[in-house]
Design a protein around this motif. Structure first.
Motif, PDB file in Angstrom:
ATOM      1  N   GLY A 341       0.814  -1.199   0.000  1.00 31.76           N
ATOM      2  CA  GLY A 341       0.000   0.000   0.000  1.00 31.76           C
ATOM      3  C   GLY A 341       0.848   1.249   0.000  1.00 31.76           C
ATOM      4  N   VAL A 342       0.214   2.341  -0.327  1.00 24.50           N
ATOM      5  CA  VAL A 342       0.872   3.652  -0.304  1.00 24.50           C
ATOM      6  C   VAL A 342       0.687   4.255   1.079  1.00 24.50           C
ATOM      7  CG1 VAL A 342       0.884   5.984  -1.275  1.00 24.50           C
ATOM      8  CG2 VAL A 342       0.519   3.993  -2.764  1.00 24.50           C
ATOM      9  N   ILE A 343       1.759   4.786   1.655  1.00 26.62           N
ATOM     10  CA  ILE A 343       1.657   5.431   2.957  1.00 26.62           C
ATOM     11  C   ILE A 343       0.863   6.730   2.797  1.00 26.62           C
ATOM     12  CG2 ILE A 343       2.920   6.515   4.850  1.00 26.62           C
ATOM     13  CD1 ILE A 343       5.201   4.604   4.350  1.00 26.62           C
ATOM     14  N   THR A 344      -0.255   6.827   3.537  1.00 25.11           N
ATOM     15  CA  THR A 344      -1.110   8.019   3.459  1.00 25.11           C
ATOM     16  C   THR A 344      -0.973   8.928   4.676  1.00 25.11           C
ATOM     17  OG1 THR A 344      -2.907   6.701   4.401  1.00 25.11           O
ATOM     18  CG2 THR A 344      -2.840   6.910   1.993  1.00 25.11           C
ATOM     19  N   GLY A 345      -0.435   8.403   5.769  1.00 26.00           N
ATOM     20  CA  GLY A 345      -0.272   9.221   6.970  1.00 26.00           C
ATOM     21  C   GLY A 345       0.644   8.529   7.954  1.00 26.00           C
ATOM     22  N   LYS A 346       1.402   9.323   8.729  1.00 26.81           N
ATOM     23  CA  LYS A 346       2.290   8.782   9.754  1.00 26.81           C
ATOM     24  C   LYS A 346       1.939   9.435  11.089  1.00 26.81           C
ATOM     25  CE  LYS A 346       6.572   7.832   8.654  1.00 26.81           C
ATOM     26  NZ  LYS A 346       8.000   7.939   8.215  1.00 26.81           N
ATOM     27  N   PHE A 351       1.921   3.908  11.068  1.00 26.34           N
ATOM     28  CA  PHE A 351       1.569   4.615   9.836  1.00 26.34           C
ATOM     29  C   PHE A 351       0.400   3.919   9.159  1.00 26.34           C
ATOM     30  CE2 PHE A 351       5.040   1.688   8.932  1.00 26.34           C
ATOM     31  CZ  PHE A 351       4.608   0.992   7.811  1.00 26.34           C
ATOM     32  N   PHE A 352      -0.251   4.635   8.238  1.00 22.16           N
ATOM     33  CA  PHE A 352      -1.410   4.142   7.500  1.00 22.16           C
ATOM     34  C   PHE A 352      -1.002   3.856   6.063  1.00 22.16           C
ATOM     35  CE2 PHE A 352      -2.999   6.583  11.001  1.00 22.16           C
ATOM     36  CZ  PHE A 352      -4.151   5.954  11.401  1.00 22.16           C
ATOM     37  N   ILE A 353      -1.505   2.766   5.522  1.00 18.17           N
ATOM     38  CA  ILE A 353      -1.272   2.451   4.118  1.00 18.17           C
ATOM     39  C   ILE A 353      -2.618   2.226   3.446  1.00 18.17           C
ATOM     40  CG2 ILE A 353       1.039   1.492   4.437  1.00 18.17           C
ATOM     41  CD1 ILE A 353      -0.172  -1.294   4.418  1.00 18.17           C
ATOM     42  N   GLN A 354      -2.649   2.458   2.127  1.00 19.86           N
ATOM     43  CA  GLN A 354      -3.895   2.282   1.378  1.00 19.86           C
ATOM     44  C   GLN A 354      -3.601   1.594   0.066  1.00 19.86           C
ATOM     45  OE1 GLN A 354      -6.678   5.396   1.804  1.00 19.86           O
ATOM     46  NE2 GLN A 354      -7.757   4.995  -0.121  1.00 19.86           N
ATOM     47  N   ASP A 355      -4.477   0.671  -0.317  1.00 22.51           N
ATOM     48  CA  ASP A 355      -4.335  -0.087  -1.558  1.00 22.51           C
ATOM     49  C   ASP A 355      -4.318   0.868  -2.744  1.00 22.51           C
ATOM     50  OD1 ASP A 355      -4.556  -3.107  -2.479  1.00 22.51           O
ATOM     51  OD2 ASP A 355      -5.736  -1.900  -3.890  1.00 22.51           O
ATOM     52  N   VAL A 356      -3.462   0.560  -3.691  1.00 19.63           N
ATOM     53  CA  VAL A 356      -3.290   1.452  -4.838  1.00 19.63           C
ATOM     54  C   VAL A 356      -4.585   1.601  -5.626  1.00 19.63           C
ATOM     55  CG1 VAL A 356      -2.132   1.699  -7.061  1.00 19.63           C
ATOM     56  CG2 VAL A 356      -0.818   1.013  -5.035  1.00 19.63           C
TER      57      VAL A 356
END
Length: 993
Positions: A341-346, A351-356
């Protein structure tokens, strides 16, 4: 955020060194070895005179074997109650033989610190006179009588249930303690417990106690990771160790079934007592994907052993939506998985990741929180993460939040595509489907609560302003329940990305505040879940774009009402001239505050020292000056006679001009609480009529105070200041006073009885003494508008002035709690006074402001205090304007007045004359009739005057009334030593002065 689960080793071999008590005093078998009992409790922290800082319950393992507390709870039931009102779950801790455990409960004001417990639960609030504590093997509430799930029961004082007979009650200084340092258990509370000075209190770190009288065998302490994670095709290892404080660890081995590819290597024994032994768990690269529980056992030279379980996980790879799934929890819980996933927030804890791409299914979240991992990767980078899928459930939460924990690797895969925030709005009953995702709120959001801004960096946000259901609807009604549900679906907590007290308080504007009612548009961030403030867990937004707040709720000046006599109500939030450090406002030391018969600095509230007091005083003075009322009823002022209110009046007069304000002298009864109600007034506008009254009946924990005032036009009215019992702290509450969960809180029956006492006894007493029915009831009634105490007052004929004047223009409120607004501070007029009310309003200078900007020092890292009238208290003041019907009327225009010439009597030295008054109107003039000699020549005295009014003498005419066309004459006699010309302007008044 999720915390790592603590690992507790499991004992597999232990020589039985300890023997429990075999027979009780009744001759029946005692509890079997392995039993944990309640060994000590203290229940006076929140009671008058309590000397310890917290209530507490102490447990003790009196057996010869380790006992796990996992799945157990401590439960409290009132002395006469049938329900277990408090359930305090115990953590997954194993007590060794002879080991204590401390549960810390409700906070009090005692000077003796209990210290940090092994667990704490502020809801554990025990009554000092009697109650029941049960150790239960379940975490849900026990049935009324306890039942088979009770491990140990202690009924004390006036308790209706107990083992054998009730134990004695603790005192303000003493706990009750199980005999033999916790070892005795005869199944009779009276025989097993005695009241004595607090021992310890003892906790897991305290010295072990051998019930056999012999030495306590210390266990082997094993340190193992709960999980070892590797990716497919990769090898891995983990270091395990063990120490024993009274033996030498000599061996280690895998005691579970053999798994090809998993081995224990490199064992190094301890070289001395207390030394460390180490071994390495090796995982081969060829191990197939899956989860492999491995048990490793360490042994010592005394024949003891301890083992620990390590789960070896070889991860598979799933997409984030696959991990999240459409259900309330992940189908892959407790499995090791890899995902991208792409890191969207730390944030500070991960940290948060989200599927592309996402899966296009709105029921499955495309985001995931990675807990406890650090990475050099930045927001916008694509990463591959391996960890355990975990369902995080904060304490008291109705749901879980899917996370990755125990992270073994974070691979940086380069820049990822831009993740576009998903548009959502409030109200929203199903935020769960967006958990962990980057979102943007398309609806403008309003600040609904800012209480935890300084210590947690949090703001409660909603669409529009939320009202306490019982502020609008009757408690328990369908409308109130519907509003409660709507409120629940209409909230999100804006956090600041860190989970400790912020060093710089976020979101404050240039004027040093962010007010409830302020708004923000396009709030954007990642959707988190966890504890917030004091209102339990919920969804939180960790912002990824700095919010820009709009001052939609301006700081306005005090209300401008139609001109009249103005009466204000102000809760001054524990204004004490004596401080908790034993000093007072005049610099004296060794001072204290009084509750009942006890005087101590620990009984003081409010400012802790002179510096805080000056900051508090200046805000209150600024607030009261701006209110500019003629009468002010005060609540939460120190109960030290008229000392505290007198000091406040001195400061107001110093800030305005001498004599502007005066104290309404205290009544004979002030109550035994540390705080009282008080009154002050402006002598230029009003005079006191009679002395102050109070109702000392025992139903009133804070005696209401009444004073009758007389206006310049002769009108009288009475003000009654009240402070009804608080909604908080159900300890000792009986039927009707426990919290029913419908918004009324604790002590509703008591508050309703206080309101009934007001209408049945005190108001009639006040009006009889005043000779006038006009009454204004003001104060902190600790009840919202549609709750029983207020309903009783209105049903008794009182008129709710805030409903009359404020509700038509918006929500009336004076207090904000847990993101909900309503009014606890009231103004109600008697039916005779209500038509004379010109207006009523609250001044929102306090409730909308963050608690962190008040006078307190050192409660936050940053000190945002500013000297102004804002956040002078936690309650908003209110003000009422009265156009009082005059007691008399000027009827000079309806008569013809003829004044005769003066004659001088040489023998008496007096001047005599007469005044003839003719009613020239068409209707009779009702009496009594008063002839006022306005502007009588200086140095001249009217000898036969009936009295003085406004500095002018007057004569009461003999006739009770004067018919149309009728004439009446009265004689005047003057002393005129200076022999000046006697001049005056006659004025005829209808009515009594």
């Amino acid at each position: 955020m999720t915390t790592f689960a603590s690992f507790t080793p499991r004992r597999t071999l232990l020589a039985t060194l300890l023997a429990g008590i075999a027979v009780t005093s009744a001759g029946t078998a005692a509890a079997a070895p392995g039993e944990v009992v309640i060994s000590q409790l203290y229940a006076h922290a929140n009671n008058s005179g309590g000397q310890w800082s917290h209530d507490f319950v102490e447990l003790f393992n009196r057996s010869g074997a380790p006992v796990s507390l996992n799945g157990m709870s401590l439960q409290y039931q009132s002395a006469a109650g049938d329900s277990w009102s408090t359930v305090a779950p115990l953590p997954d801790v194993t007590l060794q033989p002879g080991q204590y455990f401390l549960m810390v409960g409700r906070t009090g004001s005692g000077a003796n610190p209990v210290g940090e417990g092994d667990a704490s639960n502020s809801a554990l609030d025990m009554a000092g006179a009697g109650g029941k504590i049960a150790l239960a093997r379940i975490r849900s509430a026990l049935p009324a009588a306890g039942g088979a799930s009770v491990i140990d029961l202690v009924g004390f004082g006036t308790a209706s249930r107990f083992e054998g007979a009730a134990a004695p009650a603790p005192s303000v200084s003493n706990s009750i303690q199980r005999a033999a340092l916790g070892c005795q258990d005869s199944d009779n509370n009276r025989d097993d417990f005695s009241s004595a000075a607090v021992n310890g209190p003892r906790r897991t770190s305290s010295a072990l106690q051998a019930c056999s009288g012999g030495p306590v065998a210390h266990p082997i302490v094993v340190t193992c990771p709960a999980t070892v994670q590797v990716t497919p095709g990769s090898a891995g290892s983990a270091l395990l160790s063990a120490v024993d404080s009274d033996s030498i660890v000599t061996r280690a081995s895998i005691s579970s079934s053999a798994v090809s590819g998993i081995a224990l290597t490199g064992f190094t024994p301890a070289v001395a007592i207390g030394g460390k032994a180490e071994a390495r768990l090796e995982i081969g690269a060829g191990l197939a994907g899956g989860r492999y529980p491995v048990q490793v056992e360490f042994g010592n030279d005394d024949g003891q052993a301890e083992s620990c379980s390590v789960t070896v996980s070889v991860a598979g790879e799933l997409t984030i939506p696959q991990i999240q799934g459409a259900g309330p929890s992940s189908a892959y819980g407790n499995t090791v998985q890899s995902t991208r996933g792409v890191i969207t927030g730390k944030v500070t804890s991960g940290f948060f990741i989200q599927d592309v791409n996402g899966d296009g299914d709105p029921s499955t979240s495309d985001g995931l929180f990675v807990y406890g991992a650090t990475t050099g990767a930045q927001v916008g980078e694509l990463v591959r993460v391996t960890g355990t899928v975990t369902e995080y459930r904060p304490t008291g939460a109705p749901r879980t939040y899917t996370e990755l924990t125990n992270v073994s690797s974070v691979e940086r895969l380069g820049a990822g595509p831009t993740i576009v925030p998903t548009n959502i709005e409030l109200p929203n009953p199903d935020l769960a489907r967006h958990e962990g995702m980057l979102v943007r709120f398309t609806s403008p959001l309003t600040v609904n609560g800012n209480r935890n801004l300084g210590d947690r960096g949090e703001l409660i946000m909603s669409f529009g302003r939320r009202e306490v259901p019982t502020n609008r609807y009757a408690a328990g009604s369908a409308e109130a329940l519907a509003l409660h549900r709507a409120n629940q679906a209409n909230q999100i907590t804006l956090d600041d990305g860190i989970f400790v007290a912020p060093t710089v308080i976020p979101y404050l504007g240039a004027d040093g505040t962010v007010r409830t009612g302020d708004t923000v548009h396009d709030l954007t961030g990642v959707l988190d879940y966890g504890a917030w403030g004091s209102a339990g867990p919920g969804f939180k937004l960790q912002p990824t774009v700095a919010p820009v707040f709009n001052r939609a709720n301006e700081r306005l000046p005090a209300p401008s009402l139609p001109a009249g006599i103005k009466v204000a109500s102000a809760n001054v939030l524990n204004f004490f001239t004596t401080f908790t450090n034993g000093q007072d406002a005049w610099g004296r030391t060794g001072q204290g505050c009084t509750i009942g018969n006890r005087t101590a600095a620990s009984e003081c509230r409010g400012a802790d020292n002179l510096e805080e007091f000056v900051r508090q005083r200046d805000k209150i003075v600024a607030s009261l000056i701006q209110l500019d009322a003629d009468v002010v009823g005060l609540m939460e002022i120190q109960n030290n006679g008229d000392t505290a209110v007198g000091y406040l009046v001195e400061q107001l007069n110093r800030a305005t001009r001498p004599g502007t304000w005066a104290v309404v002298p205290k009544p004979s009864a002030l109550g035994s609480d540390a705080i009282r109600v008080a009154m002050m007034y402006k002598p230029a506008a009003l005079t006191l009529s009679g002395g102050a009254l109070a109702d000392a009946n025992s139903i009133n924990n804070r005696a209401p105070m009444a004073q009758t005032f007389k206006a310049a036009n002769g009108a009288r009215f009475s003000v009654i200041v009240n402070h009804l019992k608080s909604k908080g702290g159900c300890s000792g509450a009986g039927a009707g006073d426990t919290d029913p969960g419908n918004g009324e809180g604790c002590w509703d029956r008591t508050r309703t009885n206080q309101a009934a006492r007001l209408t049945s006894y005190f108001i009639p007493q006040v009006t009889a003494a005043a000779g006038d029915p006009d009454v204004l009831v003001i104060g902190d009634l600790n009840s919202y508008a549609m709750e029983n105490p207020i309903s009783h007052l209105k049903q008794s004929g009182m008129v709710d002035l805030l409903e009359r004047f404020v509700r038509p223009n918006g929500m009336p409120y004076s207090y904000v709690f847990d993101g909900l607004s309503g009014y606890l501070d009231h103004a109600l007029a008697s039916s005779s006074l209500a038509p004379q009310v010109l207006g009523a309003a609250e001044w929102h200078n306090n409730a909308d402001e963050p608690e962190t900007i008040d006078y307190n020092l050192n409660d936050t890292v940053q000190d945002p205090y500013r000297m102004n009238a804002y956040r002078a208290s936690d309650h908003d003041p209110l003000v009422v304007s009265l156009n009082l019907t005059p007691a008399w009327t000027d009827v000079t225009g309806s008569v013809k007045v003829a004044v005769s010439g003066m004659t001088f009597n040489r023998s008496s030295g007096k001047y005599s004359g007469s005044v003839t008054i003719t009613n020239t109107g068409s209707t009779a003039l009702t009496g009594p009739l008063q002839l006022v000699l306005q502007g009588l020549s200086e140095g001249v005295t009217l000898d036969n005057r009936s009295g003085m009014q406004g500095g002018a003498p007057y004569l009461t005419l003999p006739q009770a009334s004067l018919a149309a066309g009728a004439t009446v004459s009265v004689n005047t006699t003057f002393t005129n030593a200076a022999k000046r010309s006697i001049n005056y302007t006659p004025q005829l008044i209808s009515g009594a002065f």
